[in-house]
Design a protein around this motif. Structure first.
Motif, PDB file in Angstrom:
ATOM      1  N   ALA A  60       0.838  -1.204   0.000  1.00  0.00           N
ATOM      2  CA  ALA A  60       0.000   0.000   0.000  1.00  0.00           C
ATOM      3  C   ALA A  60       0.872   1.253   0.000  1.00  0.00           C
ATOM      4  O   ALA A  60       0.604   2.208  -0.747  1.00  0.00           O
ATOM      5  CB  ALA A  60      -0.943  -0.005   1.204  1.00  0.00           C
ATOM      6  N   LEU A  61       1.911   1.262   0.809  1.00  0.00           N
ATOM      7  CA  LEU A  61       2.806   2.415   0.865  1.00  0.00           C
ATOM      8  C   LEU A  61       3.532   2.615  -0.460  1.00  0.00           C
ATOM      9  O   LEU A  61       3.708   3.746  -0.923  1.00  0.00           O
ATOM     10  CB  LEU A  61       3.815   2.247   2.006  1.00  0.00           C
ATOM     11  N   ARG A  62       3.943   1.529  -1.095  1.00  0.00           N
ATOM     12  CA  ARG A  62       4.599   1.616  -2.401  1.00  0.00           C
ATOM     13  C   ARG A  62       3.643   2.196  -3.446  1.00  0.00           C
ATOM     14  O   ARG A  62       4.023   3.051  -4.234  1.00  0.00           O
ATOM     15  CB  ARG A  62       5.081   0.240  -2.862  1.00  0.00           C
ATOM     16  N   VAL A  69       1.356  10.752  -3.601  1.00  0.00           N
ATOM     17  CA  VAL A  69       2.307  10.974  -2.503  1.00  0.00           C
ATOM     18  C   VAL A  69       1.678  11.735  -1.342  1.00  0.00           C
ATOM     19  O   VAL A  69       2.078  11.563  -0.191  1.00  0.00           O
ATOM     20  CB  VAL A  69       3.563  11.707  -3.027  1.00  0.00           C
ATOM     21  N   SER A  70       0.678  12.544  -1.602  1.00  0.00           N
ATOM     22  CA  SER A  70       0.059  13.334  -0.531  1.00  0.00           C
ATOM     23  C   SER A  70      -0.505  12.442   0.573  1.00  0.00           C
ATOM     24  O   SER A  70      -0.599  12.864   1.724  1.00  0.00           O
ATOM     25  CB  SER A  70      -1.042  14.232  -1.091  1.00  0.00           C
ATOM     26  N   ILE A  75      -0.105   9.739   6.745  1.00  0.00           N
ATOM     27  CA  ILE A  75       0.398   8.645   7.575  1.00  0.00           C
ATOM     28  C   ILE A  75       1.516   9.129   8.484  1.00  0.00           C
ATOM     29  O   ILE A  75       1.555   8.805   9.668  1.00  0.00           O
ATOM     30  CB  ILE A  75       0.899   7.489   6.689  1.00  0.00           C
ATOM     31  N   SER A  76       2.415   9.950   7.932  1.00  0.00           N
ATOM     32  CA  SER A  76       3.587  10.369   8.696  1.00  0.00           C
ATOM     33  C   SER A  76       3.329  11.566   9.615  1.00  0.00           C
ATOM     34  O   SER A  76       4.154  11.868  10.469  1.00  0.00           O
ATOM     35  CB  SER A  76       4.739  10.691   7.751  1.00  0.00           C
ATOM     36  N   ALA A  84      -6.319   7.165   8.446  1.00  0.00           N
ATOM     37  CA  ALA A  84      -6.518   8.575   8.108  1.00  0.00           C
ATOM     38  C   ALA A  84      -6.242   8.809   6.629  1.00  0.00           C
ATOM     39  O   ALA A  84      -6.980   9.538   5.956  1.00  0.00           O
ATOM     40  CB  ALA A  84      -5.616   9.456   8.961  1.00  0.00           C
ATOM     41  N   ALA A  85      -5.197   8.182   6.115  1.00  0.00           N
ATOM     42  CA  ALA A  85      -4.853   8.328   4.702  1.00  0.00           C
ATOM     43  C   ALA A  85      -5.948   7.745   3.815  1.00  0.00           C
ATOM     44  O   ALA A  85      -6.333   8.345   2.814  1.00  0.00           O
ATOM     45  CB  ALA A  85      -3.517   7.651   4.409  1.00  0.00           C
ATOM     46  N   VAL A  86      -6.471   6.580   4.185  1.00  0.00           N
ATOM     47  CA  VAL A  86      -7.516   5.933   3.389  1.00  0.00           C
ATOM     48  C   VAL A  86      -8.793   6.764   3.441  1.00  0.00           C
ATOM     49  O   VAL A  86      -9.455   6.957   2.413  1.00  0.00           O
ATOM     50  CB  VAL A  86      -7.754   4.483   3.872  1.00  0.00           C
TER      51      VAL A  86
END
Length: 111
Positions: A60-62, A69-70, A75-76, A84-86
């Motif tokens: 998923a991160l890849r 990229v946003s 996540i970070s 939160a990202a999803v």
């Protein structure tokens, strides 16, 4: 011909056909199972979410790093998470479906 071993077909057409077997999924298709798991009506406990699967998370991160990229910022960020990202991605997709963000989703999905 000593030591020459010929295994399989090395023609360009066969190599190209072999490369198409494992196509990269779209970001929305890959995140969809987690979106379904995060639905409160699904009643899935946190310990059983895909976010606990290290391989799924890595993939998923890849995909996020290549497609949007946003989402990595979600996540970070302090207190950030994959959830939160999803959720941000889903809201962004809803906005794109309504035409608010100018077709970014179609550009994102075709990469």
């Amino acid at each position: 011909r000593r030591g020459a071993v010929r295994v399989g077909d090395n023609s360009l057409a066969s190599i190209a056909a072999e490369g198409n077997k494992q196509a990269v999924p779209s970001l929305s298709a890959y995140l969809q199972p987690l979106v379904e798991q995060l639905d409160p009506e699904a009643g899935i406990e946190k310990e059983y979410l895909l976010t606990n699967d290290k391989v799924w998370m890595w993939k998923a991160l890849r995909l996020m790093s290549k497609k949007d990229v946003s989402l990595l910022g979600k996540i970070s960020a302090q207190g950030g998470s994959m959830e939160a990202a999803v959720n941000h991605f889903v809201e962004k997709q809803k906005g794109n479906a309504g035409g608010e963000e100018g077709g970014e989703a179609t550009a994102m999905e075709t990469e």
